[in-house]
Design a protein around this motif. Structure first.
Motif, PDB file in Angstrom:
ATOM      1  N   ARG A   1       0.838  -1.207   0.000  1.00  0.00           N
ATOM      2  CA  ARG A   1       0.000   0.000   0.000  1.00  0.00           C
ATOM      3  C   ARG A   1       0.874   1.259   0.000  1.00  0.00           C
ATOM      4  O   ARG A   1       0.639   2.187  -0.772  1.00  0.00           O
ATOM      5  N   ASP A   2       1.868   1.275   0.885  1.00  0.00           N
ATOM      6  CA  ASP A   2       2.744   2.455   0.983  1.00  0.00           C
ATOM      7  C   ASP A   2       3.469   2.719  -0.335  1.00  0.00           C
ATOM      8  O   ASP A   2       3.579   3.866  -0.768  1.00  0.00           O
ATOM      9  N   ALA A   3       3.974   1.662  -0.959  1.00  0.00           N
ATOM     10  CA  ALA A   3       4.689   1.824  -2.226  1.00  0.00           C
ATOM     11  C   ALA A   3       3.766   2.408  -3.294  1.00  0.00           C
ATOM     12  O   ALA A   3       4.146   3.341  -4.016  1.00  0.00           O
ATOM     13  N   LEU A   4       2.559   1.871  -3.401  1.00  0.00           N
ATOM     14  CA  LEU A   4       1.616   2.363  -4.410  1.00  0.00           C
ATOM     15  C   LEU A   4       1.208   3.810  -4.128  1.00  0.00           C
ATOM     16  O   LEU A   4       1.071   4.618  -5.052  1.00  0.00           O
ATOM     17  N   LYS A   5       1.032   4.131  -2.864  1.00  0.00           N
ATOM     18  CA  LYS A   5       0.680   5.513  -2.508  1.00  0.00           C
ATOM     19  C   LYS A   5       1.814   6.462  -2.880  1.00  0.00           C
ATOM     20  O   LYS A   5       1.575   7.552  -3.400  1.00  0.00           O
TER      21      LYS A   5
END
Length: 181
Positions: free
Chosen positions: A24-28
């Motif tokens: 999630r963090d990477a995509l955000k």
């Protein structure tokens, strides 16, 4: 702005381990600010002004940079996930069988997989569209089922990802909520 489901292939099995919070963090960080993960098998819903092909390209680039592996994903818009769930002729829950849907961005690979599956005795499968093939496996014997063994061959495995129907229903519902929100 469109809502999409992103299905990652080959994570959290066979050595590529990614925590969903890290995903999630990477995509955000890559601009998909409302990315949400479902379960631990690499299912994401997100919205974007990009089309599905561009979302696929950006997600793969992002995952390669963040996690250092040759990322490969299937991206479907929210409406298409709902259509595939509705088109599936097999039960969501059954005591004797599990329903699976194999997804691919490569229609030719699914054509070959469908042909290989059709040659098997007692295998139940149905093409749902150019990107999806539904099939049944006995409870407790998924990996031993004839179709599963065929789909695990390198030429299919490298370009497909499989989810059970219950997972696709959860993804459909999450993508619909994203659209509604």
């Amino acid at each position: 702005m469109g809502s999409y489901a992103v299905f990652l292939r080959g994570i959290n099995v066979g050595g590529i381990n990614i925590k969903m919070a890290d995903l999630r963090d990477a995509l955000k960080t890559c601009g998909f600010t409302d990315a949400k993960t479902l379960l631990a098998s690499g299912n994401v819903v997100l919205s974007s002004t990009l089309d599905a092909a561009a979302v696929k390209q950006e997600c793969e680039k992002c995952l390669r940079a963040a996690f250092g592996y040759e990322a490969w994903v299937v991206v479907l818009d929210a409406a298409r996930v709902a259509q595939l769930v509705d088109a599936c002729p097999y039960p969501e829950d059954d005591r004797s069988t599990h329903t699976y849907i194999t997804l691919s961005s490569d229609t030719a690979v699914l054509d070959d997989l469908e042909a290989a599956g059709s040659a098997l005795e007692s295998q139940v499968q149905q093409r749902l569209g150019p990107e999806a093939l539904a099939w049944l496996a006995p409870v407790g014997g998924t990996l031993d089922s004839p179709f599963s063994k065929v789909s695990a061959k390198t030429k299919f495995k490298a370009a497909t990802t499989t989810r059970n129907l219950r997972t696709l229903i959860k993804v459909r519902d999450a993508a619909a909520a994203l659209t509604a929100g």
